[in-house]
Design an enzyme around this catalytic site. Structure first.
Site, PDB file in Angstrom:
ATOM      1  N   SER A 143       0.822  -0.886   0.111  1.00 38.90           N
ATOM      2  CA  SER A 143       0.463  -0.242   0.130  1.00 38.90           C
ATOM      3  C   SER A 143       1.037   1.255  -0.137  1.00 38.90           C
ATOM      4  O   SER A 143       1.805   1.213  -0.571  1.00 38.90           O
ATOM      5  CB  SER A 143      -0.731  -0.133   1.266  1.00 38.90           C
ATOM      6  OG  SER A 143      -2.082   1.190   1.221  1.00 38.90           O
ATOM      7  N   HIS A 162      -8.132  -5.015  -0.679  1.00 38.45           N
ATOM      8  CA  HIS A 162      -6.799  -4.613  -0.473  1.00 38.45           C
ATOM      9  C   HIS A 162      -5.898  -4.835   0.287  1.00 38.45           C
ATOM     10  O   HIS A 162      -4.755  -4.894   0.042  1.00 38.45           O
ATOM     11  CB  HIS A 162      -7.369  -2.493   0.398  1.00 38.45           C
ATOM     12  CG  HIS A 162      -5.818  -1.843   0.119  1.00 38.45           C
ATOM     13  ND1 HIS A 162      -5.240  -1.340  -1.298  1.00 38.45           N
ATOM     14  CD2 HIS A 162      -4.840  -1.419   0.761  1.00 38.45           C
ATOM     15  CE1 HIS A 162      -3.990  -0.998  -0.384  1.00 38.45           C
ATOM     16  NE2 HIS A 162      -4.155  -0.541   0.965  1.00 38.45           N
TER      17      HIS A 162
END
Length: 676
Positions: A532, A647
């Protein structure tokens, strides 16, 4: 900086994009999945994930302890409960309340559990958030745990990035995204309503509607354990780090609270609102934890009482309110401390509770109407253990409930704290975990992990499968605590904010250079990993100093910082990175944006890029385009894009997660250990 983007098409979910991704997937599988070590590694990771001896971290509701379990028999998971005495005695007396696998089979949907929210006043009623692909958008359904069934005519919502909490057993605070008009520019709810049972949502009472350029709105209720008036709060997030708080009055009108924009509200204890400052306020420094008399605050009278003022290498990581006490998690040089604050007639009394070692604390649950705390503890070499702390016990001695058995030979390892000096002279901490007998011959395969953003601290954690698969094989693990994180409070975070982002990259590169200078490793044996924002970190590091690294694992990354605000939740991060529409910010972003910095004539390290087609937070286009440009430059890069997991990559089939971990490990073996 060139404005033409030849790989813009990879931001679309078109047939051409899917075919390109499939081609990359096949190439990656041929390189990694076909490695003779892959299958055994995946099986070992899966065994660890499914280990019956893993500690169930529980939440307490109405005399039961609740836990979500994924296992070979239930790969998607079951929600279950047990009596505390049976848990403490390690008796297998669990009752299954909800079976996600059965629901998925019955409805033909690959459901992932995104969350469970119990109604405090009626704990058998809960809100289940279910995602069809592991993304952030989830549908909501009300479930009756006693009946083991969804509530007929109960609360329910179709998929969206909702924020819904219980107000009481028959009403919700609901911030809902049902259409584009309901969303802010970042895709989050812009209006919060009071939704009564049996009422069509369209008729719910609107409490606040934010501007479209706000980040999000939400609301919640803090109950008074003594039966007094509850505290109802609306949180209007103007941006990622600026919030306007409102009090909901009995007539459903609202009153602005006179708080600065950068604060977190942690609860109410004995009529005192507990607040963490993320900015200076009057004579109080950023980072201070304080108490404010609730009634006085509502009357506009501000008399803050500092409870904990962090030192220069400390931060308050979180706080939970008990019935008549406050549990506070403090980080000191990245290591956890647990403090208990109790209001008395003479002010607040502070006591530090003993912890098992120099590791990390996770505050798991604070049971309603008690002064107890369930918390987890682990460190690099100590497996996770769940503890119970009773603040009514004067000794504050934690009671160990269950511990995970060791996964590797920790007695052969040691963990040490070191510091590197950044270009501006700041001391940057990092932890090194290695075999005690590892020689400093400059040849140790070393994995450097980093994040450095959003005020998220990096703290010691049990290395588990990594200990067996990496440390026992002679590898070294390094955890960096660079600026941009939350290790030392708001100032540490803001040092690398927006146009100062390069500071985080400089810190990370300083650690890499220090590892080489100390004779621990060499560039050919040094790998870096981050996900991320950490994916952005390692992508920036490899484009700025490619000569330092032998391998890069770049997971669900941001890479195109000139277009990030156009993709998925990107607009919500303008506070963190800056706005490319602002000329000053554009110049800073363009100076480091990894996608644009890739250039011909440079040899970049071997890179594994991962993403998910279901990631609705960081758009998979970042990973795809970065890979495509590296390929066009003739660089050694592999891409793996999963179809589910969103995610975080969590919540779905554990076999997929195990394969992803094994794939990364094989890549690191090939690049850092197999080399002569």
């Amino acid at each position: 900086m060139p404005t033409h983007d030849p790989y813009l098409w990879l931001e679309d979910d078109s047939a051409a994009t899917r075919a390109w991704c499939a081609e990359q997937q096949a190439h990656t599988a041929a390189q990694l999945d076909a490695d003779p070590r892959f299958a055994a590694l995946a099986d070992e990771v899966l065994e660890h994930l499914r280990d019956d001896e893993r500690v169930p971290f529980v939440e307490a509701h109405a005399g039961w302890w609740h836990h979500f379990l994924q296992s070979p028999a239930h790969p998607r998971g079951v929600y279950r409960r047990i009596r505390p005495d049976d848990y403490r005695a390690n008796r297998d007396a669990w009752e299954v309340l909800f079976d996600l696998d059965a629901l998925a089979a019955a409805e033909g949907v690959d459901w992932h559990l995104a969350g469970i929210d119990h109604c405090t006043e009626r704990p058998a009623r809960c809100l289940l958030s279910l995602s069809a692909d592991g993304g952030d958008a989830a549908c909501l359904r009300e479930y009756d745990l006693d009946a083991r069934a969804f509530v007929a005519e109960g609360f329910q919502l179709p998929p969206g990035k909702h924020s819904v909490t219980w107000r009481d057993p028959d009403s919700l605070y609901a911030a809902v995204v049902l259409s584009e008009a309901d969303a802010t520019a970042s895709g989050y709810p812009r209006e919060v309503k009071l939704w009564q049972r049996g009422q069509p949502f369209a008729q719910a009472h609107s409490l606040l509607k934010a501007e479209r350029n706000a980040l999000a709105v939400s609301a919640w209720r803090m109950l008074n354990p003594d039966g007094g008036e509850p505290v109802d709060i609306i949180e209007e997030a103007l941006s990622f780090y600026r919030t306007r708080y409102w009090r909901v009055l009995p007539d459903l009108s609202r009153q602005a609270l006179p708080l600065p924009p950068k604060v977190d509200i942690d609860g109410v204890v004995a009529g005192q609102l507990i607040v963490r400052l993320n900015q200076a306020w009057g004579e109080l420094d950023a980072g201070v934890l304080l108490a404010l008399d609730w009634q006085a605050l509502c009357a506009g009278e501000i008399d803050p009482l500092p409870l904990f003022t962090p030192g220069p290498r400390q931060s308050v990581d979180g706080a939970l309110a008990g019935r008549s006490c406050l549990f506070v998690h403090v980080l000191d040089e990245g290591v956890s401390q647990l403090w208990v604050f109790t209001p008395t007639a003479d002010g607040w009394q502070a006591q530090r509770a003993p912890l098992p070692g120099q590791g990390q604390l996770e505050m798991v649950d604070q049971p309603w109407q008690s002064n107890g705390l369930l918390f987890g503890y682990d460190d690099f070499l100590t497996p996770s253990t769940l503890y119970w702390l009773d603040a009514d016990d004067a000794t504050l001695a934690p009671q160990a409930l269950r511990g995970q058995p060791p996964r590797f030979a920790a007695e052969q390892m040691h963990a040490q704290l070191h510091h590197a000096i950044a270009p501006d002279g700041e001391r940057i901490p990092y932890f090194v975990v290695a075999r005690r007998d590892a020689p400093h011959d400059g040849q140790r395969p070393t994995l450097l992990y980093g994040y450095g953003g959003f005020a998220v601290p990096m703290t010691p954690f049990y290395l588990g499968a990594l200990g067996r698969q990496w440390l026992e094989q002679g590898g070294v693990f390094v955890l960096s605590c660079i600026r941009g994180g939350g290790e030392f409070g708001p100032d540490w975070h803001e040092a690398a904010l927006a146009e100062r982002r390069q500071v985080a990259f400089d810190d990370f590169l300083a650690i890499a250079r220090q590892l080489i200078a100390d004779g621990l490793t060499c560039p050919a044996r040094l790998g870096i990993q981050g996900g991320s924002n950490g994916g952005l970190l390692v992508a920036a590091a490899m484009t700025q100093a490619p000569e330092l690294f032998g391998a890069v694992v770049c997971e669900v990354p941001l890479t195109d910082m000139l277009r990030y605000t156009e993709l998925s939740a990107g607009p919500s991060w303008i506070d963190e990175y800056g706005d490319p529409a602002d000329p000053e910010h554009y110049a800073a972003l363009a100076a480091y944006s990894p996608y644009q910095r890739l250039q011909a004539g440079v040899r970049y390290p071997a890179t594994l890029v991962t993403t998910s087609s279901s990631d609705d937070r960081v758009h998979p286009g970042h990973a795809r385009k970065f890979t495509a440009r590296l390929l066009a430059l003739g660089q050694p890069v592999q891409l793996y894009q999963s179809d589910a997991g969103g995610h975080s990559g969590q919540g779905g089939d554990m076999r997929q997660l195990a394969a992803e971990v094994a794939r990364v490990t094989v890549f690191l073996y090939q690049q850092l250990m197999d080399a002569a």
